[in-house]
Each structure stands twice: as structure tokens, then as C-alpha cells.
Design an enzyme around this catalytic site. Structure first.
Site, PDB file in Angstrom:
ATOM      1  N   LYS A   1       1.025  -1.352   0.072  1.00  0.00           N
ATOM      2  CA  LYS A   1      -0.027   0.076   0.033  1.00  0.00           C
ATOM      3  C   LYS A   1       1.053   1.284   0.023  1.00  0.00           C
ATOM      4  O   LYS A   1       0.652   2.293  -0.832  1.00  0.00           O
ATOM      5  CB  LYS A   1      -0.979   0.079   1.283  1.00  0.00           C
ATOM      6  N   ASN A   2       1.734   1.236   0.719  1.00  0.00           N
ATOM      7  CA  ASN A   2       2.646   2.502   1.161  1.00  0.00           C
ATOM      8  C   ASN A   2       3.706   2.807  -0.196  1.00  0.00           C
ATOM      9  O   ASN A   2       3.979   3.797  -0.406  1.00  0.00           O
ATOM     10  CB  ASN A   2       3.524   2.449   2.194  1.00  0.00           C
TER      11      ASN A   2
ATOM     12  N   CYS B   1      -5.240   8.716   9.750  1.00  0.00           N
ATOM     13  CA  CYS B   1      -5.216   8.109  11.063  1.00  0.00           C
ATOM     14  C   CYS B   1      -4.772   9.219  12.150  1.00  0.00           C
ATOM     15  O   CYS B   1      -4.072  10.061  11.820  1.00  0.00           O
ATOM     16  CB  CYS B   1      -4.050   6.717  11.334  1.00  0.00           C
TER      17      CYS B   1
ATOM     18  N   ARG C   1       1.719  15.000  12.464  1.00  0.00           N
ATOM     19  CA  ARG C   1       2.237  14.729  11.014  1.00  0.00           C
ATOM     20  C   ARG C   1       1.959  15.804  10.356  1.00  0.00           C
ATOM     21  O   ARG C   1       1.502  15.726   9.293  1.00  0.00           O
ATOM     22  CB  ARG C   1       1.499  13.486  10.511  1.00  0.00           C
TER      23      ARG C   1
ATOM     24  N   ASP D   1       5.538   1.000  12.052  1.00  0.00           N
ATOM     25  CA  ASP D   1       4.241   0.451  11.696  1.00  0.00           C
ATOM     26  C   ASP D   1       4.175  -0.951  12.145  1.00  0.00           C
ATOM     27  O   ASP D   1       3.334  -1.730  11.938  1.00  0.00           O
ATOM     28  CB  ASP D   1       4.147   0.537  10.058  1.00  0.00           C
TER      29      ASP D   1
ATOM     30  N   ARG E   1      -7.940  -0.386   5.392  1.00  0.00           N
ATOM     31  CA  ARG E   1      -7.125   0.677   4.755  1.00  0.00           C
ATOM     32  C   ARG E   1      -5.725   0.039   4.388  1.00  0.00           C
ATOM     33  O   ARG E   1      -5.168   0.487   3.357  1.00  0.00           O
ATOM     34  CB  ARG E   1      -6.728   1.715   5.614  1.00  0.00           C
TER      35      ARG E   1
END
Length: 417
Positions: free
Chosen positions: A22-23, A116, A121, A304, A396
Site C-alpha cells: 500500500k505504502n 489516522c 504529522r 508500523d 485501509r
């Protein structure tokens, strides 16, 4: 709204294949804005964030079609330079469209991002970098507005290592005039993946994967075909699933070198890990040893994986100390793990886990993406039944995780609340 019901205590065993990252996929999708034509992206995971990114691209005028895990993005019809709040609010990575839109059209208007709730951030490093490239930036009514006739190369030194900032400015600089040097750049594998598709599009980039990236701007980029790298966080989650259940799992398609820090810590905890030809076998021990971790930018221990590792340490012998050095609000899963009977105390950015307790199934609620995974892992190891609600967070970042876990012998089902 869906929830997961898990009947714990089963030892997981068998084979599982890791989905695309995903990232890595999200910025790769955004990079297609820099081209005009048909791009083909393979190994794309089916995830909520991917669908959100597709909606953003379609709102800009792109035509997107999928066939299995292959997605075709025709960027020739992009005619808008605005990404609205309704689309951007659900996913932080949406802000990455700002630089490519600015580079292609000379102007861009993008809503401030959401995502999230694991810390502020801020995107100040993104905006500071775009200003260094010659952009005029204004903030009005919750939107970032940027203008530049053509971006110009610059030397940019990040105050802190930022994955999103590195990706953003690498894309923006690809067609800037002259040379751009990114110093203290993020080194994550996803950065290298983005650089590789940009190079296929015609960009001139050196040093991706190191802390200094050099980009020689080119007049334009052309469409490309590319396969997204495997998801190292999903792979790491399955490694911990094997360890926490005392299981024996073979994980296919992962790149173990992307998870060296996690592998070393799992081995310290007594987990047996062997790899051959991108297949990693993970065998959980009869007794886990408590180990300490500190999250760091890559190649350090990934933030993560912190929540998942904490769930594992709840079952270990002795105490372990977990320090979170990336995000200031990433211990929200602790209160939910306590509902399983875990013994965890938090002081500042440090959590102390006293292991050796039997976990007992409980109704729990997910607060963010990786916290969701930690609760699922705890449920797999716990006695009795666990119900995990608000799993839209999980969707997600994990493709059909309940089906993959069920294929390994877990008693887990998705139901509507």
C-alpha cells in the site's frame, strides 16, 4: 459497519502470499499525474486507500480501470488542479498530489490532509521543500494553494527524515529545471520503488534508498509499466501471527531484507526464521523471551510494526520496554490490549510490557490501522472469543486479512455489526 469475530487458541500453519505494498502503490499512483498517457501498475492490493486514491485521480480527470491486481491509469485527460476536502480528508497520502499537479500545470489547490489519528504529522516539510523549488504557497480556508511557472532545482535538507516529504519532493523535482539534492532523505524501500518507476518514466534520479538523493530535472515524463513491491508491513504482521500462536507459516513473495530489524528482534525473542527464494518460514517458540525495541526511521525498527510487536510481548517471559520515537500518539492500542488482560504501563513515549499472562478474549475497538492489526493478533492468541470493531481502519492497509488468516487455520469471520 463490519467487525471481526475471532475464536483464539489455534496454532497457525500453512502458506500465505503477501500482497503488493500500500505504502508504495499510493505514491506510484500519484506519480502518473506527471505523465500524459496510459500507465500500467501491477501487483496492486485491493484496499480502501487504493480506492480513495483512484477517486482522487478520477476527480482530476484521469481514467482508471482495473483488471485483477493490474490497474491502468490514463492520465492524458487530467484537466483539474484541485483535490477537494471530501476526497483528501480520509487519507493523508492524498496531499502528495500537490507537487505533481504543480509541476504539470504550474498551479495546484489541495485540501489539508486527514488520515489516522496517530499524531499531528504536519506537512510543513513538504511545503518548505516546494518553496525551496520556487513555489509560492498560501494557506486559505483549509486548502494549500501553490503556484510556479516552472519549478527550479534546489538543495533541500530535511529537518527530520520524512517518507512522505521525500516522495513528494522527488516527484516535484523530476521535471524541475536543473539539479535538486535531497539531504537527510528517507531511506525506506518504498522510496526506492517510487524512484524506479519515475526512472522508467524518464526521470534522472540517483541515490534513492540512501540519505542523499540527486535529481536532474527533465522537460517531461512519459507513461510506464511497473510492478509494486510486496508489502513489508503485511509480511511482518504474518511473521508475528506465526510467533504469537506458536505456529509454523511459510510467507511467499516477501523480501526479508526489508525487515531486518524486525527479524533480529523476533529471533532475540526465540522465534525461528529461515528464508529461501523469497519464501520465509516462521516458527513460533514454546516460550517467548521479552525483548526491548525502539522505533527508528528505516533501516531501524519500523513504527508500523510497533503495535503488533507489543501484542507479541504480552505473551513473553519477563518484561520488555517499547519506545516509540516516530509518532507522539501511537500507543492508543494499549488501552485495548489491557482489555485482554495484558499488563502494560505507559510513560511518555515508552511502554513497559510485563509478559507471561494468559490473554482472554474481549470486545475491543480499533483506533488506527496498525492498532487494528495488534488487536487481531492478540485475539488469535487469546482464550475464548474476541470481537474487533471499527475494522474499516484495518481495511485501509490489509487485503482480505481475515481470509488469509482463515487459510492458515484461524477461526476468524467478518460480520456486519
Amino acid at each position: 459497519m463490519d467487525k471481526l469475530i475471532i475464536k483464539g487458541g489455534r496454532r497457525l500453519k500453512g502458506d500465505v502470499t503477501v500482497s503488493g505494498s500500500k505504502n508504495a502503490a499510493l505514491p506510484i499512483f500519484v506519480a502518473t499525474i506527471l505523465t500524459s498517457g496510459m500507465n500500467e501498475i501491477g501487483n496492486v492490493p485491493f484496499l480502501r486507500d487504493i480506492n480513495t486514491t483512484i477517486k482522487v485521480l478520477e476527480s482530476l480527470g484521469a481514467r482508471v480501470e482495473g483488471n485483477g491486481h493490474l490497474v491502468r491509469i490514463d492520465s492524458s485527460g487530467i484537466n483539474s488542479h484541485e483535490a477537494t476536502y471530501d476526497l483528501v480528508k480520509t487519507m493523508r497520502a492524498s496531499v502528495l498530489v500537490l507537487g505533481p499537479l504543480l509541476a504539470r500545470f504550474g498551479t495546484a489547490r489541495v485540501s489539508l490532509p486527514g488520515g489516522c489519528a496517530i499524531g499531528a504529522r504536519p506537512i510543513n516539510l513538504h511545503l518548505k521543500g516546494l518553496q525551496a523549488l520556487g513555489a509560492e504557497i498560501t494557506l486559505e480556508h483549509g486548502y494549500v494553494e501553490a503556484r510556479a511557472k516552472r519549478l527550479k532545482g534546489a538543495r533541500i535538507n530535511f529537518d527530520i527524515s520524512t517518507v512522505g516529504g521525500t516522495e513528494h519532493l522527488m516527484m516535484a523535482a523530476a521535471t524541475a529545471k536543473g539539479e535538486t539534492v535531497l539531504e537527510n532523505a528517507a531511506r525506506e524501500p518504498e522510496i526506492l520503488d517510487l524512484a524506479q518507476i519515475l526512472i522508467r518514466m524518464g526521470a534522472r534520479i540517483e541515490g534513492a534508498g540512501t540519505d542523499t538523493i540527486r535529481i536532474q530535472g527533465v522537460p517531461e515524463l512519459t507513461p510506464a509499466s511497473y510492478e509494486v513491491m510486496p508489502d513489508r508491513i503485511e509480511a511482518g504482521t504474518f511473521m508475528i501471527a506465526a510467533a504469537i500462536t506458536g505456529g509454523d507459516i511459510k510467507i511467499h513473495g516477501m523480501k526479508p531484507e526489508h525487515l531486518d530489524a524486525l527479524v533480529f528482534k523476533l529471533q532475540d525473542a526465540g522465534v525461528e526464521i529461515t528464508s529461501r527464494d523469497n519464501v520465509v518460514r516462521v516458527k513460533g517458540p514454546k516460550k517467548l523471551r521479552g525483548v526491548n525495541i525502539k522505533t527508528r526511521p528505516y533501516p531501524g525498527f519500523p513504527t508500523d510494526m510497533q503495535a503488533q510487536f507489543m501484542a507479541l510481548m504480552c505473551l513473553s517471559e519477563g518484561a520488555s520496554v517499547i519506545s516509540e520515537n516516530i509518532f507522539e500518539n501511537r500507543f492508543m492500542h494499549v488501552s485495548e490490549l489491557l482489555r485482554f488482560g495484558a499488563d502494560i504501563t505507559v510513560e511518555g513515549n515508552t511502554a513497559t510490557v510485563k509478559g507471561g499472562r494468559k490473554l482472554s478474549g474481549a470486545p475491543v475497538m480499533a483506533t488506527d490501522l496498525r492498532a487494528s492489526a495488534s488487536l487481531v493478533l492478540a485475539g488469535l492468541a487469546a482464550d475464548n472469543t474476541t470481537e474487533v470493531s471499527r475494522i474499516y481502519h484495518l481495511d485501509r492497509g490489509y487485503e482480505s486479512i481475515e481470509k488469509k488468516l482463515a487459510g492458515l487455520g484461524a477461526d476468524i469471520v467478518r460480520v456486519q455489526e
